[in-house]
Design an enzyme around this catalytic site. Structure first.
Site, PDB file in Angstrom:
ATOM      1  N   LYS A  52      21.296 113.829  11.812  1.00  0.00           N
ATOM      2  CA  LYS A  52      19.949 113.362  11.676  1.00  0.00           C
ATOM      3  C   LYS A  52      19.122 114.246  11.494  1.00  0.00           C
ATOM      4  O   LYS A  52      18.329 114.323  10.820  1.00  0.00           O
ATOM      5  CB  LYS A  52      19.781 112.235  12.501  1.00  0.00           C
ATOM      6  CG  LYS A  52      20.226 110.726  12.527  1.00  0.00           C
ATOM      7  CD  LYS A  52      20.408 109.720  13.423  1.00  0.00           C
ATOM      8  CE  LYS A  52      21.888 108.917  13.752  1.00  0.00           C
ATOM      9  NZ  LYS A  52      21.260 107.838  14.740  1.00  0.00           N
ATOM     10  N   GLN A  96      18.517 105.910  19.561  1.00  0.00           N
ATOM     11  CA  GLN A  96      20.269 106.416  19.713  1.00  0.00           C
ATOM     12  C   GLN A  96      20.860 105.493  20.805  1.00  0.00           C
ATOM     13  O   GLN A  96      19.906 105.628  21.922  1.00  0.00           O
ATOM     14  CB  GLN A  96      20.386 108.013  19.744  1.00  0.00           C
ATOM     15  CG  GLN A  96      21.602 107.868  20.052  1.00  0.00           C
ATOM     16  CD  GLN A  96      22.429 107.875  17.959  1.00  0.00           C
ATOM     17  OE1 GLN A  96      22.203 108.391  16.684  1.00  0.00           O
ATOM     18  NE2 GLN A  96      22.772 106.977  17.935  1.00  0.00           N
ATOM     19  N   ASP A 119      16.508 101.793  11.534  1.00  0.00           N
ATOM     20  CA  ASP A 119      17.219 101.177  12.029  1.00  0.00           C
ATOM     21  C   ASP A 119      17.692 100.205  11.668  1.00  0.00           C
ATOM     22  O   ASP A 119      18.631  99.477  10.986  1.00  0.00           O
ATOM     23  CB  ASP A 119      18.176 101.185  13.587  1.00  0.00           C
ATOM     24  CG  ASP A 119      18.370 103.068  13.742  1.00  0.00           C
ATOM     25  OD1 ASP A 119      18.926 102.791  12.567  1.00  0.00           O
ATOM     26  OD2 ASP A 119      18.562 102.748  15.315  1.00  0.00           O
TER      27      ASP A 119
END
Ligand code: NDP
Length: 280
Positions: A52, A96, A119
């Protein structure tokens, strides 16, 4: 082989378009920014965070990282997220997964502002997806749709079978396919006679995490197969589909590695830019 989808090219083309949009935003003094919070010692997660970071650098998105050790508490995580929620220079917040087991993962994810939930895991965003409203779509399903769209196929009335019903892949991709008028069946670990469903699939999405679960005899001739699975076998990355043996039977199939994983990271970047555009 021609029926192995060239996902790399799809991603490169989209990256070029995204770069142009980012440059335009910068001219208007909007600098897209992603905040990434890593609260685990998992090596795979570190690899994903690195990927990322690399794509943020390539595209010119500001990447702000919070790397937390095991002493972090849920309260501390919430404090960081609340601060980022209020920070107008931050467009996207990503935690994450997984987080350290002592942390309240659900509370942490639900504290992220739905407007910055790049997300797409927040219940508000998932709910909007369910009712077919415009929303931030989670990255893996969004990327899968980009791959399918690149094939130029009309999904109306097609039989789509999704194996896997997770919140991050199975359920949202089923919604997206349904919103495109496919007839969708969701299979999972309690499904009996999986092949009865897969054999009728014009579009088969496999998101399980079991190497070679889907074999040649389970696939319809001319199907489009999207292999989401990532399995580490003898130091190699393999998907959930026995690709070598099915490749001659399908119309299209995604490779692993070099498939859905690439579009997942791209979709994250697209989501950050979409949110940044709302600053206008
Ligand atoms: P989960 O473990 O959350 O979900 C797996 C799903 O597979 C569950 O719904 C489970 O059913 C179902 N399942 C398990 N065994 C079987 C079986 N024998 N037959 C049919 N269904 C079965 O995984 P995720 O959705 O998070 O991820 C799935 C895979 O995709 C993993 O390999 C993951 O690494 C990969 N992945 C890849 C990404 C990418 O960018 N390429 C992104 C995200 C995930 P039940 O609900 O009944 O337990």
């Amino acid at each position: 082989m021609q029926n192995i989808i060239d996902v790399k090219s799809i991603v490169n083309e989209s990256k070029e378009k995204l770069k142009i949009e980012i440059d335009k935003l910068k001219k208007e003094n909007i600098h897209p920014k992603l905040a990434v919070i890593l609260a685990n010692n998992d090596s795979a997660s570190q690899i994903y965070v690195n990927k990322k970071r690399k794509m943020c650098e390539e595209l010119g998105i500001i990447d702000e990282e919070y790397i937390l050790d095991e002493s972090v508490t849920t309260e501390k995580m919430l404090e960081i997220i609340n601060k980022l929620n209020k920070d107008k220079s931050v467009d996207g917040i990503l935690v994450q997964l997984p987080v350290f087991s002592h942390l309240d993962e659900k509370l942490i994810l639900n504290t992220i502002s739905p407007q910055k939930d790049v997300d797409g895991f927040h219940p508000e965003n998932l709910g909007r997806l369910l009712i077919g409203e415009d929303t931030i779509v989670s990255c893996t399903p969004k990327g899968i749709m980009k791959i399918i769209d690149s094939l130029g196929e009309d999904l109306t009335g097609k039989n789509a079978v999704v194996i896997g019903r997770s919140r991050i892949v199975g359920k949202p991709i089923a919604c997206l396919l349904l919103n495109r008028n496919a007839t969708v069946t969701i299979c999972h670990s309690k499904t009996k006679n999986l092949e009865n469903y897969t054999k009728n699939a014009d579009i088969l999405i496999v998101a399980v995490g079991k190497a070679s679960l889907v074999k040649k005899e389970m696939i319809k001739d001319g199907a489009i197969v999207i292999d989401v699975g990532i399995n580490r076998i003898d130091g190699k990355i393999k998907g959930d589909v026995d690709t070598l043996n099915v490749v001659d039977k399908v119309k299209y199939i995604t490779p692993v590695p070099g498939g859905v994983g690439l579009t997942t990271v791209l979709s994250l970047m697209e989501n950050v830019v979409e949110v940044a555009k709302r600053r206008k």
